[in-house]
Design a protein around this motif. Structure first.
Motif, short mmCIF file in Angstrom:
data_model
loop_
_atom_site.label_atom_id
_atom_site.label_comp_id
_atom_site.label_asym_id
_atom_site.label_seq_id
_atom_site.Cartn_x
_atom_site.Cartn_y
_atom_site.Cartn_z
N SER A 470 1.05 -1.22 0.09
CA SER A 470 0.43 0.02 -0.15
C SER A 470 0.95 1.27 -0.36
O SER A 470 1.67 0.93 0.57
CB SER A 470 -1.00 -0.01 1.30
N ILE A 471 0.14 1.99 -0.44
CA ILE A 471 0.96 3.57 -0.70
C ILE A 471 -0.49 4.80 0.56
O ILE A 471 -1.09 4.90 0.25
CB ILE A 471 1.07 4.37 -1.99
N LEU A 472 1.22 5.00 1.09
CA LEU A 472 0.48 6.27 2.36
C LEU A 472 0.43 7.65 1.47
O LEU A 472 1.56 7.81 1.48
CB LEU A 472 1.44 6.17 3.53
N LEU A 473 -0.50 8.08 1.23
CA LEU A 473 -0.41 9.42 0.74
C LEU A 473 -0.65 10.10 1.64
O LEU A 473 -1.82 10.85 2.03
CB LEU A 473 -1.86 9.74 -0.58
N ARG A 474 1.01 11.58 2.36
CA ARG A 474 0.05 11.93 3.01
C ARG A 474 0.67 13.51 2.58
O ARG A 474 1.36 14.32 1.29
CB ARG A 474 1.28 12.24 4.00
N LYS A 475 -1.16 14.15 2.44
CA LYS A 475 -1.26 16.00 3.01
C LYS A 475 -0.49 16.66 3.43
O LYS A 475 -0.08 15.88 5.11
CB LYS A 475 -2.13 16.15 1.98
N ASN A 477 -2.34 17.78 5.43
CA ASN A 477 -3.48 17.81 6.96
C ASN A 477 -4.42 16.62 7.48
O ASN A 477 -4.96 15.95 7.94
CB ASN A 477 -4.26 18.97 7.36
N THR A 478 -4.40 16.05 5.84
CA THR A 478 -4.83 14.20 5.47
C THR A 478 -3.80 13.45 5.11
O THR A 478 -3.18 14.00 4.77
CB THR A 478 -5.98 14.81 4.71
N ASP A 479 -4.25 12.46 5.41
CA ASP A 479 -3.56 11.16 4.24
C ASP A 479 -5.16 10.01 4.35
O ASP A 479 -6.04 10.00 4.41
CB ASP A 479 -3.32 10.86 5.81
N SER A 480 -4.19 9.00 3.51
CA SER A 480 -5.46 8.41 2.30
C SER A 480 -3.90 7.45 2.25
O SER A 480 -2.98 7.26 1.94
CB SER A 480 -5.92 8.54 1.09
N PHE A 481 -4.82 6.21 1.88
CA PHE A 481 -4.38 4.68 1.51
C PHE A 481 -4.50 4.63 -0.34
O PHE A 481 -5.59 4.30 -0.43
CB PHE A 481 -4.28 3.67 2.88
N LEU A 482 -3.45 4.18 -0.68
CA LEU A 482 -3.37 3.38 -1.91
C LEU A 482 -3.22 2.00 -2.15
O LEU A 482 -2.05 1.94 -2.21
CB LEU A 482 -3.09 4.82 -2.96
N TRP A 499 1.30 14.28 -8.35
CA TRP A 499 2.53 13.70 -7.57
C TRP A 499 2.45 15.20 -6.70
O TRP A 499 2.80 14.71 -5.29
CB TRP A 499 3.48 13.50 -8.54
N LYS A 500 2.68 16.10 -7.40
CA LYS A 500 2.92 17.02 -6.21
C LYS A 500 2.08 17.63 -5.73
O LYS A 500 3.17 18.61 -4.32
CB LYS A 500 3.92 17.90 -7.46
N ASP A 501 1.05 17.08 -5.37
CA ASP A 501 0.09 17.64 -4.11
C ASP A 501 0.49 17.01 -2.47
O ASP A 501 0.20 17.48 -1.75
CB ASP A 501 -1.45 17.07 -4.78
N TYR A 502 1.55 15.93 -2.64
CA TYR A 502 1.51 15.55 -1.48
C TYR A 502 2.52 15.67 -1.00
O TYR A 502 3.26 16.34 -1.77
CB TYR A 502 1.64 13.97 -1.49
N LYS A 503 2.41 16.07 0.51
CA LYS A 503 4.05 15.97 1.15
C LYS A 503 5.16 14.79 1.13
O LYS A 503 6.09 15.18 0.78
CB LYS A 503 3.46 16.25 2.69
N GLU A 504 4.88 13.63 1.65
CA GLU A 504 5.12 12.77 1.27
C GLU A 504 4.95 11.26 1.05
O GLU A 504 3.24 11.54 1.30
CB GLU A 504 6.40 12.57 2.41
N ILE A 505 5.65 10.61 0.68
CA ILE A 505 4.42 9.20 0.07
C ILE A 505 5.21 7.67 1.02
O ILE A 505 6.46 8.38 0.88
CB ILE A 505 4.29 8.24 -1.12
N VAL A 506 4.76 7.43 1.33
CA VAL A 506 5.91 5.94 2.15
C VAL A 506 4.81 4.68 1.56
O VAL A 506 3.72 4.13 1.95
CB VAL A 506 5.28 5.97 4.04
#
Length: 639
Positions: A470-475, A477-482, A499-506
């Motif tokens: 899974s990919i943790l998509l982190r903005k 103030n919000t997180d979501s999983f893909l 892609w550049k809307d996210y602070k980081e992905i894990v």
């Protein structure tokens, strides 16, 4: 240093082993450890005599202290694991005097008083004098007619023993009455014939909570009788960090829940194997489940936090491994999570099913694990992956609904950012996870395309590929999983856009394969200025097969469409790998009118698996307007 003990069966003999382990945490009853190769070395008569001479003082002092409290603790070093394994191996070669001494050292202390717990299930042996003595304060008690009800009147029993009885009765109520496990088998001898379970409160080695002793089997009865030894005093400096020096009942309560579950495990076992496991359960399961019982029985104490923090310091640890280090206790955090989230939720079903499956038929551990997980309709790797993803919600971003009630007490997990490369490779241990953190930059393109390729060699395909990702998509103030869907070949793809809307992905990758202990995974990354799903393309152009396999399809890619004037294929770095030009007939002449073929090569060598950009130009004016003269496409190349 800390010590632990376990017992091994010989005809007519109870062998209690003391194992030496190193660790900074206070130690539970770590009883089992891999048998050393020295066991297979034949002992000479001189070796036997030397070992007997060395161990006699320790066992003799142990007996004296139980019968004569005024005798000080002997400074003779306790036996090592190897010593007592050798005692078991050479038992019949020791002198009759030594064998009798050893058996007496394992007996219940006849000089102690005993108290029957109000719940009626336990016989507690204690003394109020000497190094084994408990605090004599007697200010309250519990009703004999209701073990849960306290009374503010002295009852002639030390409060510490009253509290011990309450903790033991509570453990029985939860683990036997509520959870439905098999009751432990009571140890009996000619002087102790009751069916009540025997518990001794006495001095323990430094930093040790308590231990459970395994005794010889009963005729015609499966499982092993046992007795529990509990700490009598918590005033040592080693307990101050946990607060047990001022609230000793907390230390005693978690010890009762922990050791009582070991007594249950003994009763539900078929055998102690020569490699010192209960059946095929690894020590990490045996100890992890026992620590989890502490939290389930007395959740305000939180003793398990000292071990669970190891996971957040090293989130790549392998759960339920065959280790004998202090990490065996860390497994409790996964089991607390499973109690909360494994269907139907807030249920001991996962642990109970594992033990009862093995109790019915001795079952290999990982076979048992896979079958138990499938009771939820999901393979084990997905159950474990649920834990790996949920455990991100701790510390400042704690979410007790997603993770566990104590999520806010753990540190927030972090991972070092990985350099963005065309290919990232990781090795992932069994029942472990890899974490790859990527950070978008201003100079990056708009979308990230990812190809997952996991090793499936030696995989038991009845349980799927054993991979989950899974990919943790982190903005901000919000997180979501893909989630990434992985096919039967261990392959999966995902596109992250914008892609550049996210602070980081894990990227979180779990290896739950039951066969191989460690496997490799490759991630191929491609940045592009146009998201894959929204690329404007000519409707009559096709690229096939896509994805293309270097192995199964020899890397043969067909590009078909009318009016194609140029084809450019680029790597993630932007370098041109291959070109077809109608004007010069460079690199390719159509085998079929309107169709061009690329064999996934550049300068004569095969390209590596990954994501590639195909740019197609057309020179037919009727097709260019209103469409652009060039279109961009994605091509995925797999191994």
């Amino acid at each position: 240093m800390c010590f632990s003990r376990f017992a091994s069966r010989l005809p007519g003999l109870t062998i209690t082993f003391m194992l030496l382990t190193a660790g900074r945490s206070n130690a539970k009853s770590q009883r089992f450890q891999q048998a050393p190769t020295e066991m297979h070395v034949r002992m000479s008569a001189a070796d036997v005599q030397s070992l007997e001479n060395r161990l006699q003082p320790f066992f003799g002092n142990r007996i004296l202290r139980r019968h004569h409290p005024e005798v000080p603790v002997d400074k003779t070093p306790p036996p090592l694991e190897r010593d007592l394994l050798l005692v078991a191996k050479a038992w019949n070669r020791f002198s009759p005097q030594f064998r009798q001494l050893y058996k007496r050292a394992a007996q219940l202390p006849d000089s102690f008083q005993h108290y029957d717990s109000p719940g009626g299930h336990f016989e507690i042996y204690y003394t109020t004098s000497g190094p084994n003595g408990v605090d004599t304060a007697d200010n309250y008690g519990f009703l004999s007619t209701n073990w849960r009800a306290g009374t503010l009147q002295s009852n002639g029993i030390p409060d510490y023993i009253d509290e011990t009885a309450f903790a033991l009765d509570s453990s029985w109520s939860m683990e036997i009455d509520r959870f439905g496990f098999i009751a432990p088998l009571s140890y009996k001898d000619e002087d102790h014939l009751s069916e009540r379970y025997k518990v001794v409160v006495e001095a323990q080695d430094e930093s040790y909570y308590g231990m459970t002793y395994l005794h010889d089997t009963l005729p015609g009865v499966r499982g092993y009788p046992s007795t529990i030894s509990l700490r009598n005093d918590w005033s040592g400096a080693e307990w101050s960090g946990l607060g047990y020096d001022t609230r000793p009942i907390d230390g005693m309560r978690v010890t009762c829940a922990h050791e009582f579950f070991h007594a249950i495990q003994y009763a539900m076992s078929w055998n102690v194997l020569l490699d010192i496991w209960l059946d095929d359960f690894p020590l990490s399961w045996t100890e992890g489940t026992a620590v989890s019982m502490e939290e389930l029985a007395f959740d305000s104490v939180n003793d398990y936090l000292q071990y669970a923090q190891n996971y957040f310091n090293n989130p790549g640890i392998s759960f339920f491994s065959r280790t004998t280090s202090d990490l065996v206790y860390t497994n409790a955090i996964l089991l607390v999570y499973l109690f909360k989230h494994f269907p139907p939720g807030n249920s001991i079903d996962f642990v109970r099913s594992m033990h009862f499956t093995n109790y019915t038929r001795r079952t290999p551990f990982h076979e048992n694990l896979s079958a138990t997980a499938m009771q939820s309709g999901r393979p084990w790797v997905e159950v474990l992956h649920g834990f790996h993803t949920a455990s991100f919600y701790t510390g400042p971003r704690a979410d007790t609904a997603i993770f566990i009630a104590d999520a806010g007490l753990f540190r927030m997990r972090t991972a070092s950012a990985a350099p963005l490369a065309a290919t990232i490779r990781r090795s992932v241990a069994l029942n472990s996870a890899a974490h790859i953190r990527l950070i978008p930059r201003e100079n990056h393109e708009d979308s990230m395309n990812l190809l997952f390729s996991g090793d499936t060699i030696a995989t038991d395909h009845t349980a799927g590929t054993g991979w989950a990702c899974s990919i943790l998509l982190r903005k901000q103030n919000t997180d979501s999983f893909l989630p990434i869907t992985i096919d039967e070949h261990g392959k999966g793809t995902a596109t992250i856009s914008p892609w550049k809307d996210y602070k980081e992905i894990v990227i979180i990758i779990t290896n739950g394969d039951p066969v191989t202990s460690q496997r490799d995974v490759t991630l191929s990354l491609q940045l592009d200025s146009i998201p894959v799903d929204t690329i404007p393309v000519y409707r009559d152009i096709s690229i096939f097969p896509n994805p293309v396999s270097l192995r199964r399809q020899q890397g043969k890619v067909n590009i078909r469409g009318s009016g194609i004037s140029d084809i450019f294929i680029y790597a993630i770095t932007g370098s041109l790998l291959w070109r077809y030009s109608e004007a010069t007939a460079q690199s390719s002449v159509p085998d079929i009118p309107g169709q061009h073929t690329w064999y996934c090569t550049s300068s004569g060598s095969a390209v590596v698996p990954g994501t590639y950009t195909v740019v197609i130009a057309r020179d037919d004016p009727s097709l260019v307007s209103p469409s652009p003269s060039r279109s961009r496409h994605k091509l995925l190349v797999t191994p």
